[in-house]
Scaffold this active site. Structure first.
Site, mmCIF file in Angstrom:
data_model
loop_
_atom_site.group_PDB
_atom_site.id
_atom_site.type_symbol
_atom_site.label_atom_id
_atom_site.label_comp_id
_atom_site.label_asym_id
_atom_site.label_seq_id
_atom_site.Cartn_x
_atom_site.Cartn_y
_atom_site.Cartn_z
ATOM 1 C CD GLU A 60 0.119 4.769 12.392
ATOM 2 O OE1 GLU A 60 0.737 5.521 13.183
ATOM 3 O OE2 GLU A 60 0.544 4.492 11.259
ATOM 4 C CG HIS A 129 7.491 -2.081 8.505
ATOM 5 N ND1 HIS A 129 8.341 -1.474 9.400
ATOM 6 C CD2 HIS A 129 6.958 -1.075 7.767
ATOM 7 C CE1 HIS A 129 8.333 -0.164 9.189
ATOM 8 N NE2 HIS A 129 7.499 0.107 8.207
#
Lengths: 325, 363
Positions: A60, A129
Site C-alpha cells: 500500500e 479490518h
C-alpha cells in the site's frame, strides 16, 4: 429510473470516467484479473485492458505513493484499498505527501487522486479490518472526505471525486455494496459538500453519515409509528467539505439533534458537528446534542456482539427519545 | 570516512576513465567550466546559508550539501528535456542544479513570501515543477514512491523521459523504498534510483545501519540493474554512469539503482553535533584528497580549461550571488496569516472553477 446496486453504481461511475478521460486509471490489489476482491471492478479489465485497470502487489505505501506521484504529472489514479483499514500502512504517503505537497510547494502542485474502498465494521473480520477513519482523514487540511450511503450517491459522488483536483478519500461500506436503489443514467454528478435531507421532519434532527443513515431512517419510522414523532434525517454524504448550512437550517427548525455514525465517539465527525452546532446555533437548542457511535473499544470479532457494538436501529431510536425527553 | 564493505567490481571497471567516456569526451571548455562553476555556486550559497542560520535568520533545520556537490551537478547535467527529479530534504544542491535561483531559495529559508514555496515549505521542501523538480521531501524515503509514480506517468503518457529519484543512505532501510524498487522492476518503470551514500544516516554509520555488501546490490533482489559510483567526488564519473542508467530507463524502461559514494562535511543538519560518530581527521582527510571542487579544479587546470583568473572570477561571482540572495531574502516580506489557508486545496485557490460546495476550512 434504473434500479442498480451500490456496487454497480461505483462500477458505472468508474467506467464512465474511464471513457471520458484517458488519464483515469484504476489501480489496486486484485482490481483487474481477479475482478475485484468485492467485485466492484468486475469486467473493467476485459473492457479497458491492463493499461487502464492495473493490479498492484500488496504494497500500500508503495502503490499509493506511486499513484500520488503519477497524479502530480496529471494522471487521475483511482486507487482501491481492498479494505480501507489498510490506509494505515500508507499513512505517510497519504497524510504527509497527498495532504501536504500542494501546501509545501506554495500551490505549484496538485494531486488529483482518489483513494476508495470499504471503511466499515460489521463484517466479522476483527479490529484490523474494521477501521472507520473518516475523522482521522478529515482532520487533515488538504484532504477531502466522502462517505456515500446510497447507490445514487455512490455514483454521483465518485464521478465528482475523480474529476476533483484535490486528493479525495472515498469511504464505502461492504454492507451497502449489495443494496439497491434508483440511480440516474448517464453523466449525473453530485457535488462534494452537499448534504441531503433524506426525510423531512420537525421534532428532531438525526444527522449522520454512512450506513448509520440507513438505520436512522428505520428509527425515524419507529418514532413516527410509536410516538408520532417527526424526525428529520440528514445524510452529510461529504465530511470535508462540510455542508454546515443544511445542518444549521435543520437545527433551527427542530431544536434537537442526534448525530449517528459507525465510528468511535472520541474526536469523531459527530463530535465536530456537535461543536459547530453549539457555536453557531446554541440559542436554537432545546437539549444537548447527543451521539450514537460504535461502542468505544477496538472492533470485536464475535458476531452477535459486533452487531451490538455498531449503532443499531434500537439504540438510535432510544437515543432519539432521550434527546426528546 | 567510515569503513565500508568492499564493493563488488563490475567488468567495465577495469581501466575506466571518466574523462574519455562518451558523454564526457565531447564536452567543450564552456561546458566543463559550467560544471565547475555550478558546484562552486552550491558551496558558496550554502556557506552563506550557514551564516544566516547562525545569525538566526534561517530557522528549523539546515541540511547542508557541502561535499556532495558533484552528485547533484553530475546527475542533473545529463538530464534530458522530459527527465524529472525528486529528492529528500538535503535539496539545495538539486534546486540550484536544475536552475532555481538563489533568491527564491534563500527567501524560502528565511520564511519569506518571495520564497519558492512562499515560505510554506522551508529548507527541506523546495519545488520547481516548471524545471521538472518535484521536491524537496522531509520524511526519509517518503519521496521514493512519488518518484516511482512520476516514472509511471511518463511511461503511461508515452513520454520519452525518466525520473531520477534520489535518497540518502539512511533511506535504504525504509519499507517505502523497497516497495518502490519492487514496483519499478515489476512494472518496468523508467526510474533511476540514486542513493547518495555519504556514509552516515544522521549519526549512524552505514556499517551500523545497513546489512549486506553494498546498498546498490540490494537491487539484485528485484532483478534490477545496479552500479556503484565509487568516486562520487568526480562529477564526470557521476555523469557517465547516470547517463547510462538514464538511457536504459528512457529507451528500455529498465530501472536502476545507483549508489554514489560521497561525503558530507557538515553535521546531518547544522544543529547536530558532529563529533560523536566520526573524527575530525576523517573529514579533513576527505577534504584534502577527494573534495569535488578541488578534484575538478585540479583536473581542469591540468587541461588548461581553467585558469587562476577564471577560478577567482567564478568564486567572486558565486559569493556575490549568494550575498545578494541573502539581501533579497532579508528585504522580502513574510507571508501573512491570510496566506495560511491558501495553497491547501486547489479548489479553494480557484474559486471560479470550484465544483464542490460547503465548508473547507474550520476556524
Amino acid at each position: 429510473m434504473p434500479v442498480i446496486t451500490y456496487r454497480e453504481a461505483l462500477r458505472h461511475a468508474m467506467a464512465e470516467e474511464l471513457d471520458r478521460d484517458p488519464n483515469v486509471v484504476i489501480m489496486g490489489e486484485e482490481v483487474a484479473q481477479f475482478n475485484g476482491a468485492y467485485k466492484i471492478t468486475e469486467g473493467l479489465l476485459a473492457k479497458y485492458g491492463p493499461k487502464r485497470i492495473v493490479d498492484t502487489p500488496i504494497s500500500e505505501a508503495g502503490f499509493i505513493g506511486m499513484g500520488l506521484g503519477a497524479s502530480m504529472l496529471g494522471m487521475r489514479p483511482v486507487m482501491e484499498l481492498m479494505f480501507f483499514s489498510f490506509y494505515s500502512v500508507a499513512f505517510d504517503q497519504i497524510f504527509n505527501n497527498a495532504a501536504n505537497v500542494r501546501y509545501m510547494s506554495g500551490g505549484l502542485i496538485n494531486c488529483p487522486i482518489v483513494l476508495r474502498g470499504p471503511a466499515n465494521g460489521g463484517t466479522n473480520v476483527g479490529a484490523t479490518h474494521s477501521h472507520t477513519p473518516e475523522s482521522i482523514a478529515a482532520y487533515h487540511p488538504g484532504i477531502k472526505v466522502v462517505v456515500p450511503s446510497t447507490p445514487a450517491d455512490a455514483k454521483g459522488l465518485l464521478k465528482s471525486a475523480i474529476r476533483d483536483n484535490d486528493p479525495v478519500m472515498f469511504l464505502e461500506n461492504t454492507l451497502l455494496y449489495g443494496e439497491s436503489g434508483e440511480v440516474p443514467d448517464g453523466d449525473v454528478l453530485i457535488p462534494l459538500g452537499l448534504a441531503k435531507v433524506m426525510r423531512e421532519g420537525t421534532d428532531i434532527s438525526i444527522i449522520g453519515h454512512g450506513r448509520a443513515i440507513q438505520m436512522a431512517l428505520k428509527s425515524a419510522d419507529l418514532l413516527k409509528e410509536k410516538h408520532n414523532i417527526n424526525a428529520e434525517v440528514i445524510d452529510l454524504r461529504s465530511i470535508r467539505p462540510l455542508d454546515e448550512e443544511t445542518i444549521l437550517a435543520s437545527v433551527r427548525k427542530t431544536n434537537r439533534v442526534l448525530y449517528v455514525e459507525e465510528s468511535k465517539p472520541f474526536c469523531s465527525v459527530g463530535a465536530m458537528v456537535a461543536c459547530l452546532i453549539q457555536e453557531k446555533a446554541f440559542d436554537y437548542l432545546d437539549a444537548p446534542v447527543m451521539r450514537v457511535n460504535s461502542v468505544d473499544s477496538p472492533a470485536i470479532y464475535s458476531m452477535p456482539v459486533e452487531k451490538l457494538q455498531l449503532p443499531t436501529v434500537e439504540r438510535i431510536y432510544q437515543s432519539a427519545l432521550n434527546v426528546l425527553k | 570516512m567510515s569503513k565500508k564493505s568492499p564493493s563488488p567490481k563490475k567488468a567495465d571497471d577495469a581501466g575506466y576513465n571518466a574523462r574519455t567516456a562518451h558523454i564526457n569526451a565531447k564536452l567543450g571548455h564552456d561546458e566543463l567550466i559550467a560544471l565547475y562553476r555550478d558546484m562552486v555556486r552550491i558551496r558558496r550559497f550554502e556557506e552563506r546559508c550557514l551564516r544566516s542560520y547562525q545569525a538566526g535568520k534561517i530557522g528549523g533545520f539546515l541540511h547542508l550539501y557541502i561535499g556532495q556537490e558533484s552528485v547533484a551537478i553530475g546527475c542533473v547535467s545529463v538530464m534530458g528535456d522530459d527527465d524529472h527529479i525528486i529528492t529528500a530534504y538535503r535539496d539545495h544542491g538539486h534546486g540550484l542544479a536544475v536552475g532555481m535561483g538563489m533568491n527564491e531559495m534563500m527567501a524560502e529559508m528565511y520564511g519569506k513570501y518571495t520564497g519558492c514555496s512562499k515560505g510554506k515549505g522551508g529548507s527541506m521542501h523546495f519545488f520547481d515543477p516548471s524545471r521538472n523538480f518535484w521536491g524537496g521531501h522531509g520524511i526519509v524515503g517518503g519521496q521514493v514512491p512519488l518518484g516511482t509514480g512520476l516514472a509511471y506517468a511518463l511511461k503511461y503518457q508515452g513520454r520519452k523521459g525518466a525520473c531520477l529519484t534520489f535518497m540518502g543512505d539512511g533511506a535504504v532501510n525504509q519499507g517505502a523504498v523497497h516497495e518502490s524498487y519492487n514496483l519499478a522492476a515489476l512494472m518496468s518503470l523508467p526510474v533511476v534510483f540514486i542513493v547518495e551514500n555519504n556514509g552516515y544516516s544522521m549519526g549512524t554509520s552505514q556499517e551500523r545501519s545497513s546489512a549486506g555488501p553494498s546498498l546498490a546490490q540490494r537491487a539484485e533482489g528485484y532483478g534490477m540493474n545496479w552500479d556503484i559510483i565509487e568516486n562520487g567526488y568526480d562529477v564526470l564519473e557521476v555523469r557517465d554512469k547516470v547517463d547510462r542508467a538514464l538511457k536504459l530507463a528512457r529507451d528500455k524502461h529498465l530501472p536502476s539503482v545507483l549508489e554514489i559514494r560521497t561525503y558530507r562535511y557538515r553535521g546531518h543538519s547544522v544543529a547536530d553535533p558532529d563529533t560523536t560518530y566520526r573524527h575530525k581527521d576523517e573529514i579533513e582527510t576527505y577534504k584534502a584528497t577527494k573534495d569535488p571542487l578541488m578534484f575538478c579544479q585540479t583536473a581542469l587546470l591540468a587541461e588548461k580549461v581553467l585558469t587562476d583568473e577564471i577560478i577567482a572570477k567564478i568564486d567572486e561571482s558565486a559569493r556575490a550571488e549568494a550575498e545578494n540572495s541573502a539581501q533579497f531574502a532579508e528585504a522580502s516580506p513574510f507571508p501573512t496569516v491570510d496566506d495560511l489557508q491558501k495553497d491547501v486545496y486547489w479548489e479553494a485557490d480557484n474559486p471560479a472553477d470550484r465544483k464542490s460546495q460547503g465548508t473547507l476550512f474550520f476556524n
